[in-house]
Enzyme design. Structure first.
Site, PDB file in Angstrom:
ATOM      1  N   ASP A  68       2.963  -0.203  12.185  1.00 38.11           N
ATOM      2  CA  ASP A  68       1.759  -0.842  11.620  1.00 38.11           C
ATOM      3  C   ASP A  68       1.625  -2.301  12.039  1.00 38.11           C
ATOM      4  O   ASP A  68       0.571  -2.914  11.846  1.00 38.11           O
ATOM      5  CB  ASP A  68       1.784  -0.757  10.091  1.00 38.11           C
ATOM      6  N   SER A  92       7.711  10.248  11.309  1.00 41.99           N
ATOM      7  CA  SER A  92       6.579   9.945  10.422  1.00 41.99           C
ATOM      8  C   SER A  92       7.021   9.956   8.971  1.00 41.99           C
ATOM      9  O   SER A  92       7.477  10.981   8.446  1.00 41.99           O
ATOM     10  CB  SER A  92       5.469  10.984  10.619  1.00 41.99           C
ATOM     11  N   LYS A 118       0.838  -1.208   0.000  1.00 39.65           N
ATOM     12  CA  LYS A 118       0.000   0.000   0.000  1.00 39.65           C
ATOM     13  C   LYS A 118       0.873   1.259   0.000  1.00 39.65           C
ATOM     14  O   LYS A 118       0.667   2.158  -0.808  1.00 39.65           O
ATOM     15  CB  LYS A 118      -0.869  -0.087   1.268  1.00 39.65           C
ATOM     16  N   ARG A 122      -5.550   3.091  18.214  1.00 37.80           N
ATOM     17  CA  ARG A 122      -5.037   1.714  18.217  1.00 37.80           C
ATOM     18  C   ARG A 122      -4.441   1.301  19.557  1.00 37.80           C
ATOM     19  O   ARG A 122      -3.737   0.293  19.620  1.00 37.80           O
ATOM     20  CB  ARG A 122      -4.031   1.498  17.083  1.00 37.80           C
TER      21      ARG A 122
HETATM   22  C1  S3P Z   1       2.829   5.280   6.151  1.00 38.46           C
HETATM   23  C2  S3P Z   1       3.469   5.748   7.256  1.00 38.46           C
HETATM   24  C3  S3P Z   1       3.033   5.436   8.630  1.00 38.46           C
HETATM   25  C4  S3P Z   1       2.136   4.224   8.651  1.00 38.46           C
HETATM   26  C5  S3P Z   1       1.062   4.294   7.605  1.00 38.46           C
HETATM   27  C6  S3P Z   1       1.676   4.379   6.218  1.00 38.46           C
HETATM   28  C7  S3P Z   1       3.310   5.698   4.822  1.00 38.46           C
HETATM   29  O1  S3P Z   1       2.311   6.546   9.153  1.00 38.46           O
HETATM   30  O2  S3P Z   1       1.565   4.062   9.924  1.00 38.46           O
HETATM   31  O3  S3P Z   1       0.243   3.143   7.668  1.00 38.46           O
HETATM   32  O4  S3P Z   1       2.907   5.094   3.812  1.00 38.46           O
HETATM   33  O5  S3P Z   1       4.118   6.623   4.775  1.00 38.46           O
HETATM   34  P1  S3P Z   1       3.039   7.780   9.877  1.00 38.46           P
HETATM   35  O6  S3P Z   1       3.850   8.504   8.883  1.00 38.46           O
HETATM   36  O7  S3P Z   1       1.915   8.623  10.409  1.00 38.46           O
HETATM   37  O8  S3P Z   1       3.864   7.179  10.970  1.00 38.46           O
END
Ligand code: S3P
Length: 440
Positions: free
Chosen positions: A320, A172, A22, A350
């Protein structure tokens, strides 16, 4: 599919592929849209989140074609006619990111540099999620970005941007990527500094689409004004989806699961190290790098249980996978997590929603502001758990329910379609039934 019944399993066995990743699919689609020329994305993630990215891009004038390359496989090929770095068209309606934080945040980074006004919104879960973390840097770069109490809907008035040197307030990958995508359209350099590494798919995807990025141990710099070029890319299987089968195999004696062609990006596989600490037998093989993303095969076999602790420094690299690891600990051993307050800002809370659902299945779970403790060591009764619209909770509750004395019901189980359509059908195909004299 509002509720699904999950029966206890004797064990799980099989070899399988999981849907395309994803996180990587979003990035490839977004970069393809602002590239010069055509891109083809093989094995594009089939879930609702990545469909939201495509529908937002279509509203921005991007021509997108989806096809199934072979009748033996359900893998989707997406062809995108890039509109170039400045070629998106003003949207006639608000852009709907559905449940997808990645769509909303990363797209905001792109829209911040486009010379028009847009609005991005989403479902009730997304409208609760914090956006100050992207509003602040995009505003510093020169865009006008307004949220409703810093939550979606987000209004973006794009502008000419200046590069910034930015340290996200929380680790993040979404914030990092938003700033880097805006940086691509800015004058000068944009640097993002990370105290704790997060998934690096944007940096890798940039290289795939012909963008130079400078990577140092704790920072990434992109020079503005580079034009991405269309590419042919192949998405690996989603390791976060694979994590549910890996933890299930780690949880139940005699289980043996092989996951084929799954992403093995080092910033995503920390949960495998946790499983090893738990005692599980893990073998990775057939490792190859294709299109900048490593991928390969993971075999997971049950080998006992133990007590594990996960602290703040490990959290960003397995954020995740924490629901799946919590489900694992309901089968035996225990799991104590601290420094994971970010879990409260995901598709659901969560921590609270995870703890409530696992308790409803009979688990002993303690929660606090930034973590939780799952105490295994007794068999779950089974019960009814509410996934509260969160795909990863629906899957975590299903994995926990496999260890129940009796069947369990997962409410709002259709949430799995966000990242893993077909999850429950795959579960049925891997599940070895209890003998007649056991629960069935
Ligand atoms: C993601 C980053 C993460 C993750 C999310 C997908 C991404 O979030 O939890 O499911 O694709 O960059 P955060 O950037 O908020 O940690």
């Amino acid at each position: 599919m509002a509720s699904v019944i999950v029966y206890p399993a004797k064990c799980l066995r099989g070899r399988l592929t999981v849907p395309g990743d994803k996180s990587i699919s979003h990035r490839y689609a977004l970069l393809a849209a602002i590239s010069n020329g055509r891109s083809t994305i093989e094995r594009y993630a089939p879930g609702a989140d990545c469909a939201s990215t495509l529908s937002c891009l279509a509203t921005l004038g991007v021509d997108i074609h989806k096809s199934l390359p072979s009748c033996q496989s359900s893998d989707t090929r997406v062809t995108i006619e890039g509109r170039g770095l400045r070629g998106l068209v003003p949207p006639a309606a608000p852009l709907n990111a559905g449940n997808s934080g990645t769509t909303l945040r990363l797209l905001s980074g792109i829209l911040a540099g486009q010379p028009f006004h847009s609005e991005i919104t989403g479902d009730s879960s997304l409208r609760r999620r914090p956006m100050k973390r992207i509003i602040d840097p995009l505003t510093q770069m020169g865009a006008k970005v307004i949220g409703h109490h810093d939550r979606p809907p987000i209004l973006v008035q794009g502008s000419s941007l200046q590069g910034i040197d930015f340290t996200p307030p929380v680790p993040s990958a979404q914030v990092k990527s938003t700033v880097l995508l805006a940086g691509l359209q800015a004058t000068g350099d944009t640097t993002v500094r990370e105290q704790q590494a997060t998934r690096d798919h944007t940096e890798r995807a940039f290289s795939q689409f012909g963008i130079n990025v400078k990577r140092h141990t704790d920072s990434i710099t992109v020079q503005g004004g580079q034009h991405p070029t269309g590419s042919h890319v192949v998405v690996p299987g989603d390791v976060s989806s694979a994590a549910f089968w890996a933890t299930a195999a780690a949880a139940i004696p005699d289980s043996d699961i092989t996951l084929l062609d799954v992403g093995l990006n080092p910033t995503r596989v920390a949960f495998l190290t946790i499983l090893e600490r738990f005692g599980t037998l893990i073998e990775t093989s057939n490792i190859a790098e294709l299109g900048g993303e490593p991928r390969g095969q993971i075999r997971v076999r049950y080998n006992g249980t133990s007590s594990i602790e996960i602290g703040e420094t490990e959290v960003p690299s397995l954020i995740d996978e924490l629901p799946a690891l919590a489900a694992l600990a309901t089968h035996g051993g225990s799991l104590r997590v601290t420094g994971a307050g970010e879990l409260r800002h995901k598709e659901s809370d969560r921590i609270t929603d995870l703890a409530s659902g696992l308790r409803a299945l009979g688990a002993s779970v303690e929660e606090w502001e930034d973590g939780f403790h799952v105490m295994g060591g007794h068999q779950l009764t089974g019960g009814a758990a509410d996934a509260t619209g969160d795909h990863r909770l629906a899957m975590a509750f299903a994995i926990a329910a496999l260890g129940g004395k009796g069947p369990s019901e997962i409410h709002n189980a259709e949430a799995v379609d966000v990242s893993y359509p077909g999850f429950f059908e795959t579960l049925a195909s891997l599940r070895v039934q209890m003998d007649d004299n056991d629960a069935s």
